[in-house]
Design an enzyme around this catalytic site. Structure first.
Site, PDB file in Angstrom:
ATOM      1  N   ASP A  39      56.656  40.402  71.874  1.00 58.40           N
ATOM      2  CA  ASP A  39      58.172  40.688  71.803  1.00 58.40           C
ATOM      3  C   ASP A  39      58.781  40.822  70.620  1.00 58.40           C
ATOM      4  O   ASP A  39      58.330  40.437  69.347  1.00 58.40           O
ATOM      5  CB  ASP A  39      59.091  39.712  72.445  1.00 58.40           C
ATOM      6  CG  ASP A  39      59.619  39.891  73.986  1.00 58.40           C
ATOM      7  OD1 ASP A  39      59.476  41.086  74.479  1.00 58.40           O
ATOM      8  OD2 ASP A  39      60.585  39.179  74.247  1.00 58.40           O
ATOM      9  N   LYS A  61      61.264  45.971  72.823  1.00 64.40           N
ATOM     10  CA  LYS A  61      62.814  45.584  73.288  1.00 64.40           C
ATOM     11  C   LYS A  61      64.022  45.645  72.496  1.00 64.40           C
ATOM     12  O   LYS A  61      64.538  44.395  72.661  1.00 64.40           O
ATOM     13  CB  LYS A  61      62.489  44.564  74.280  1.00 64.40           C
ATOM     14  CG  LYS A  61      61.644  45.124  75.488  1.00 64.40           C
ATOM     15  CD  LYS A  61      61.581  44.001  76.459  1.00 64.40           C
ATOM     16  CE  LYS A  61      62.841  44.058  77.425  1.00 64.40           C
ATOM     17  NZ  LYS A  61      62.774  43.283  78.515  1.00 64.40           N
ATOM     18  N   MET A 176      72.604  36.462  72.401  1.00 66.24           N
ATOM     19  CA  MET A 176      72.750  38.147  72.399  1.00 66.24           C
ATOM     20  C   MET A 176      74.018  38.519  72.341  1.00 66.24           C
ATOM     21  O   MET A 176      74.472  39.534  73.294  1.00 66.24           O
ATOM     22  CB  MET A 176      71.947  38.392  73.765  1.00 66.24           C
ATOM     23  CG  MET A 176      70.397  38.093  73.938  1.00 66.24           C
ATOM     24  SD  MET A 176      69.649  38.514  75.397  1.00 66.24           S
ATOM     25  CE  MET A 176      70.583  37.613  76.595  1.00 66.24           C
TER      26      MET A 176
END
Length: 255
Positions: A39, A61, A176
């Site tokens: 990731d 991502k 986030m």
């Protein structure tokens, strides 16, 4: 460590940023894997631990662009596992804390592939701790709420109960959420949090690039914007932030 037999998949939490904060089990699986699907937020220094010839697949991502979509990632895990290979899906933090690890585990289960979950140290707790902010503290708060800030609180697609988050007495940790920090802080104040509630924004926690900003909730978004703070960042709201002044002193050198 003996390699698991046949094709297998392991969802490994790499921890909050530093390569040496991965679990022992996660590191050992990484060292025997045939394939590593990594990731964007996984500790990249860990790739030095893989065997020569290991296939490295960068899943990427990024917030506004993907090397691979989630469906493509699921397909890669299943494909390599069905070939009889050992696959480590290396993630930042913990695979099951806003990491979509559940979706990947379900894809493996549907394909009949063995899938091991290796928990990681979640950034929701570890990043504040490394910055001298415990998310709970006796005499200050006994509870903590972890929410995703990926969706603007005013957006109809948000499923977070922001009224409950704003009026609760405990610490709020937002992952986030740096892109929507102005909206998040504004909504928290509008829904009941005191404007002067201590807040912190921690960018790249646990890495040499770490930046920590603290200030009142009502002003923290402006500070972060002026400092150019971007992703990844962890946001902490609550009186525990004031402990940083006493706990963020010199640390022993890493061995």
């Amino acid at each position: 460590m003996d390699r698991p037999s046949g094709g297998w998949v392991a969802l490994v939490g790499g921890g909050p940023g530093r390569a040496d904060l991965i679990t022992v089990r996660g590191l050992r699986l990484l060292q025997v894997a045939d394939v590593v699907v990594v990731d964007r937020l996984a500790p990249r220094d860990l790739l030095a631990e893989v065997r020569p010839g290991t296939e490295i697949i960068d899943a990427g991502k990024a917030p506004h662009g993907h090397n691979l979509t989630q469906d493509q990632i699921n397909a890669v895990l299943v494909d390599r596992g069905r070939r009889g290979l050992g696959v480590v899906r290396l993630k930042g933090g913990d695979p099951f804390v806003f990491g979509r690890g559940g979706e990947e585990a379900l894809a493996c289960a549907a394909a009949g592939l063995p899938c091991e979950i290796v928990p990681g140290v979640t950034s929701a707790v570890a990043v504040p701790a490394l910055a001298g902010i415990p998310v709970t503290h006796r005499g200050i708060t006994q509870d903590v709420t972890i929410v995703s800030g990926h969706v603007d609180p005013s957006h109809p697609g948000s499923t977070v109960d922001w009224d409950a988050v704003a009026t609760g007495p405990g610490t709020v940790v937002v992952l986030m959420g740096v892109a929507a920090l102005a909206e998040i802080s504004r909504e928290l104040v509008k829904r009941g949090r005191h404007p002067d509630t201590p807040a912190a924004v921690i960018h790249a926690g646990g890495t040499p690039d770490e930046v920590v900003l603290t200030g009142p909730l009502v002003d923290i978004a402006r500070q972060a914007d002026e400092a150019g703070i971007g992703s990844p960042a962890v946001i902490v709201v609550g009186d525990v932030v004031t402990l940083r002044e006493r706990l963020a002193g010199p640390r022993p050198a890493a061995g």
